[in-house]
Design a protein around this motif. Structure first.
Motif, mmCIF file in Angstrom:
data_model
loop_
_atom_site.group_PDB
_atom_site.id
_atom_site.type_symbol
_atom_site.label_atom_id
_atom_site.label_comp_id
_atom_site.label_asym_id
_atom_site.label_seq_id
_atom_site.Cartn_x
_atom_site.Cartn_y
_atom_site.Cartn_z
ATOM 1 N N GLU A 40 3.854 7.794 7.811
ATOM 2 C CA GLU A 40 4.854 7.171 6.941
ATOM 3 C C GLU A 40 4.628 7.542 5.482
ATOM 4 O OE1 GLU A 40 6.765 2.735 6.493
ATOM 5 O OE2 GLU A 40 4.570 2.890 6.454
ATOM 6 N N LEU A 41 3.372 7.523 5.050
ATOM 7 C CA LEU A 41 3.054 7.864 3.664
ATOM 8 C C LEU A 41 3.396 9.317 3.362
ATOM 9 C CD1 LEU A 41 1.799 7.408 0.888
ATOM 10 C CD2 LEU A 41 -0.462 7.705 1.924
ATOM 11 N N VAL A 42 2.961 10.227 4.229
ATOM 12 C CA VAL A 42 3.205 11.659 3.998
ATOM 13 C C VAL A 42 4.698 11.974 4.051
ATOM 14 C CG1 VAL A 42 2.856 13.946 5.026
ATOM 15 C CG2 VAL A 42 0.915 12.397 4.719
ATOM 16 N N SER A 70 0.834 -1.207 0.000
ATOM 17 C CA SER A 70 0.000 0.000 0.000
ATOM 18 C C SER A 70 0.865 1.251 0.000
ATOM 19 C CB SER A 70 -0.924 -0.002 1.218
ATOM 20 O OG SER A 70 -1.871 -1.031 1.140
ATOM 21 N N LEU A 71 1.917 1.241 0.799
ATOM 22 C CA LEU A 71 2.829 2.393 0.822
ATOM 23 C C LEU A 71 3.421 2.621 -0.562
ATOM 24 C CD1 LEU A 71 4.473 4.602 2.264
ATOM 25 C CD2 LEU A 71 6.160 2.829 2.832
ATOM 26 N N LYS A 72 3.946 1.581 -1.162
ATOM 27 C CA LYS A 72 4.574 1.704 -2.485
ATOM 28 C C LYS A 72 3.578 2.196 -3.528
ATOM 29 C CE LYS A 72 7.158 -1.008 -5.892
ATOM 30 N NZ LYS A 72 7.726 -2.358 -6.208
ATOM 31 N N GLY A 73 2.386 1.590 -3.552
ATOM 32 C CA GLY A 73 1.393 1.975 -4.553
ATOM 33 C C GLY A 73 0.871 3.386 -4.369
ATOM 34 N N ASN A 74 0.658 3.795 -3.127
ATOM 35 C CA ASN A 74 0.163 5.147 -2.878
ATOM 36 C C ASN A 74 1.213 6.211 -3.135
ATOM 37 O OD1 ASN A 74 -2.722 5.183 -1.846
ATOM 38 N ND2 ASN A 74 -1.869 3.563 -0.566
#
Length: 292
Positions: free
Chosen positions: A176-178, A129-133
């Motif tokens: 983590e995403l931001v 999910s992290l990679k794709g987003n």
């Protein structure tokens, strides 16, 4: 910090009727909501001009009404979808609508456009999910930068897709995403109700998020079919965490997303109901100045 509300508060009317957004802007403004969140997502799920070639003139009408009634759109809500699992035809149409939402947000002077991350299937949900987003939002943020707007990614809940986990329902996933995206025009939108549903410690979550916080969704709940109520119409303990917004130096607005409060309200009662919600919102905002 100013009190605001989403246009969903007037868009959803009794018996499934959907109001015209310029009328919604006026009604909300007359009740005291001079700061509003233009919820494009709701408008993308029903037959509205957003889905037609008339969408630009529709946005102009909304902007003209806002100017007439002294309304500022500090936030918006973009259309969103599960971009990692959608088929190509669906994704193409969804991306067309999202581009309209982003262009419309810029035309209305929006500072932060709120949206959702997607969740990857499979056992490596968090990493995938992290990679794709990251790949998805990097392109969106480049386009947003050209338009002069920011994107605020919202904390979600697992409730409506249980028993499967949903990415960014936990604060550390969101941060983590931001932080991985790491550009000035990305931030976090905090939905207090979602955090309440997830039974999270909102003090520690907001302290952890800190300056990344750019927008809010304010609502209360006491069940999955009794969500998106105004504060004190649910289970959330507002006194326990509001002070943290001052501590972290939050510079955005305090914006209702409370459509279930008004969606069955007769038109004749709407003005009084909305004025009461303004009183409640101002009371809750004042709690930010008093540590419990």
């Amino acid at each position: 910090m100013r009190l605001g509300t989403s246009t969903t508060m007037g868009f959803n009317r009794p018996h499934g009727v959907k109001a015209d957004i310029p009328d919604v802007v006026r009604i909300l403004a007359e009740a005291g909501f001079k700061v509003q969140d233009m919820n494009f997502h709701d408008c993308s799920n029903f037959p509205t001009p957003l889905l037609t070639d008339k969408w630009e003139s529709w946005v102009d009408d909304i902007g003209n009404t806002a100017a007439k009634y002294g309304v500022e759109f500090s936030q918006s809500h973009l259309h969103f979808y599960e971009h990692m699992t959608a088929d190509a035809e669906t994704a193409q149409w969804k991306e067309t609508i999202i581009e309209r939402c982003m262009r419309g947000s810029a035309a209305l002077g929006v500072k932060w456009a709120v949206t959702h991350a997607a969740t990857a299937p499979g056992p490596q949900m968090r990493g995938d999910s992290l990679k794709g987003n990251v790949a998805y939002f990097q392109k969106k943020l480049e386009f947003a930068d050209k338009l002069g707007i920011g994107i605020a990614i919202e904390n979600l809940w697992d409730w409506n897709i249980a028993p499967r986990k949903r990415y960014t329902s936990q604060p550390d996933e969101l941060v983590e995403l931001v932080d991985t995206l790491n550009v000035p025009n990305v931030g976090i939108a905090w939905d207090f109700e979602h955090a309440s549903i997830m039974q999270q410690d909102q003090v520690s979550a907001l302290q952890y998020i800190g300056k990344r916080l750019k927008a809010t969704h304010v609502s209360d709940q006491y069940g999955i079919k009794a969500d998106h109520q105004i504060p004190y119409f649910g289970e959330t303990d507002w006194e326990s965490f509001m002070w943290v917004l001052s501590e972290i130096g939050y510079e955005g607005d305090f914006v209702y997303e409370t459509h279930r409060y008004t969606q069955n309200m007769p038109d004749d009662l709407m003005p009084a109901a909305l004025r009461f919600s303004v009183e409640v919102g101002n009371y809750v905002m004042a709690l930010a100045n008093h540590k419990k």
